[in-house]
Motif scaffolding. Structure first.
Motif, PDB file in Angstrom:
ATOM      1  N   LYS A 153       1.023  -1.402   0.009  1.00 22.53           N
ATOM      2  CA  LYS A 153       0.416  -0.496   0.092  1.00 22.53           C
ATOM      3  C   LYS A 153       0.938   1.292   0.286  1.00 22.53           C
ATOM      4  CE  LYS A 153      -3.805  -3.074   0.380  1.00 22.53           C
ATOM      5  NZ  LYS A 153      -4.674  -2.965  -0.694  1.00 22.53           N
ATOM      6  N   SER A 154       0.297   2.203  -0.691  1.00 20.74           N
ATOM      7  CA  SER A 154       1.589   3.689  -0.889  1.00 20.74           C
ATOM      8  C   SER A 154      -0.132   4.757  -0.428  1.00 20.74           C
ATOM      9  CB  SER A 154       1.075   3.436  -2.547  1.00 20.74           C
ATOM     10  OG  SER A 154       1.489   5.352  -2.283  1.00 20.74           O
ATOM     11  N   ILE A 155       0.444   4.489   0.893  1.00 20.87           N
ATOM     12  CA  ILE A 155      -0.285   5.351   1.512  1.00 20.87           C
ATOM     13  C   ILE A 155      -0.110   6.826   2.042  1.00 20.87           C
ATOM     14  CG2 ILE A 155      -0.692   6.036   4.568  1.00 20.87           C
ATOM     15  CD1 ILE A 155      -1.628   3.395   3.197  1.00 20.87           C
ATOM     16  N   LYS A 156      -1.750   7.556   2.399  1.00 24.72           N
ATOM     17  CA  LYS A 156      -1.930   8.944   2.417  1.00 24.72           C
ATOM     18  C   LYS A 156      -0.975   9.583   3.281  1.00 24.72           C
ATOM     19  CE  LYS A 156      -5.247  10.996   0.046  1.00 24.72           C
ATOM     20  NZ  LYS A 156      -6.557  11.534  -0.052  1.00 24.72           N
ATOM     21  N   HIS A 157      -0.073  10.301   3.698  1.00 19.50           N
ATOM     22  CA  HIS A 157       0.549  10.849   4.207  1.00 19.50           C
ATOM     23  C   HIS A 157       0.619  12.205   4.338  1.00 19.50           C
ATOM     24  CE1 HIS A 157       3.581   9.970   1.739  1.00 19.50           C
ATOM     25  NE2 HIS A 157       4.050  10.786   2.408  1.00 19.50           N
ATOM     26  N   ARG A 158       0.456  13.708   5.737  1.00 17.10           N
ATOM     27  CA  ARG A 158       0.722  14.524   6.139  1.00 17.10           C
ATOM     28  C   ARG A 158       1.638  15.042   6.033  1.00 17.10           C
ATOM     29  NH1 ARG A 158      -5.382  15.746   7.769  1.00 17.10           N
ATOM     30  NH2 ARG A 158      -4.711  15.777  10.696  1.00 17.10           N
TER      31      ARG A 158
END
Length: 336
Positions: free
Chosen positions: A260-265
């Motif tokens: 998984k390429s996970i959304k991050h901030r």
């Protein structure tokens, strides 16, 4: 330190005015839980290799993020890199935007987002985005250059090793990364997140996924990195001895959504500045990304989820979307 800061307020005055009176979105920074990312001791690859590989695979499947210790980068190199990074970012803003700043290529120094259509798309941060060619030309900052080179040497080897471990799980040709990811195709990004007067309105860096195979990150102890899991935002507690590893878009496509390429901030802070360094493990522009299907170690799927694409095509699509909307769309553009 006002003279060192990019002119965020002046440049984005209109967007700041638009945001006045607006309620925070569902992504409110207060609605965050703290998590302990999977922590993997890479020295175990020499002792209990199979067990360690299983831990890496599980983290890539379930989290898309994990931390590694005994990664090979010395604490001395990390501390010097952070000190030298501060010196560069604390130079006057007018010097940082000069055409030949540090003898770097055009657009190496970055801040804000000229394509932003609302304030949340404006990263309240500045960065030096470097190719390896850029690094070799940094004669003006010899200590920074030599420290970056020491970091990149280990990061490149580590990224390749982790990519090959993950590719074994996918039954992908073991030489793929040797053939398609030469050292000069990856990038280093040094980030500074200045104090933000209204942290609830602007991100240090907006929610996104990375356009890489893998990203290796070293962050200071200020904190601010958050990732999304199961529809919730989680705060990643800094670990001074660890590097944070995350799966990028290319590996998600490669694994047919197995990894998984996970959304991050990065959330802004009002009181202190934050620094980080990221190494993006990328292929050559002509490298072909093709989904791997029906591997025994991944959930069986009937067919490829994504169409075949080159890294060049992916980058072009990302640029096109950012130009049009101020934001990246990403892998959904390449669904079959």
């Amino acid at each position: 330190m006002d003279h060192i800061e990019p002119p965020f307020r002046e440049t984005y005055k209109t967007l700041l005015h638009k945001s006045d009176g607006e309620e925070d979105e569902d992504e409110n920074i207060l609605m965050v839980e703290e998590c302990d990312l999977p922590l993997i001791d890479l020295s175990q690859l020499n002792v209990e290799r199979d067990k360690c590989i299983k831990q890496i695979a599980q983290a890539a499947r379930e989290w898309g993020f994990f931390q590694v210790v005994n990664h090979g980068v010395s604490q001395e190199v990390l501390h010097i890199l952070q000190d030298e990074q501060k010196k560069v970012f604390h130079l006057p803003f007018q010097k940082k935007i000069e055409d030949n700043f540090l003898n770097l290529s055009a657009n190496s120094y970055r801040w804000g987002n000229s394509k932003a259509t609302y304030l949340r798309q404006v990263p309240w941060s500045e960065a030096l985005h470097l190719s390896l060619t850029d690094i070799s030309r940094m004669d003006e900052c010899k200590r920074l250059r030599s420290t970056i080179e020491a970091f990149v040497t280990v990061a490149a080897s580590l990224a390749k090793s982790l990519a090959e471990i993950l590719s074994q799980i996918l039954d992908i040709k073991s030489t793929y990364f040797q053939e398609n990811c030469p050292p000069n195709t990856s990038y280093l990004r040094m980030n500074r997140y200045p104090p933000c007067p209204f942290p609830s309105k602007a991100f240090g860096f907006m929610p996104h996924t990375d356009s890489s195979f893998l990203t290796l990150l070293y962050q200071d102890q200020v904190g601010g990195l958050q990732l999304m899991k199961d529809g919730k935002w989680f705060h990643v507690k800094p670990n001074p001895h660890a590097l944070v590893i995350n799966i990028g878009d290319l590996f998600q496509a490669f694994s047919n959504n197995g990894f998984k390429s996970i959304k991050h901030r990065v959330v802004s802070t009002q009181e202190v500045e934050r620094f980080s360094v990221a190494y993006f493990y990328c292929p050559s522009n002509d490298a072909v990304i093709e989904s791997s299907c029906n591997k025994p170690s991944l959930a069986p799927v009937p067919a490829a989820v994504y169409k075949q694409f080159s890294f060049r095509e992916y980058q072009q699509q990302v640029r096109k979307d950012v130009e049009a909307t101020g934001d990246k769309v990403g892998l959904s553009r390449f669904l079959l």
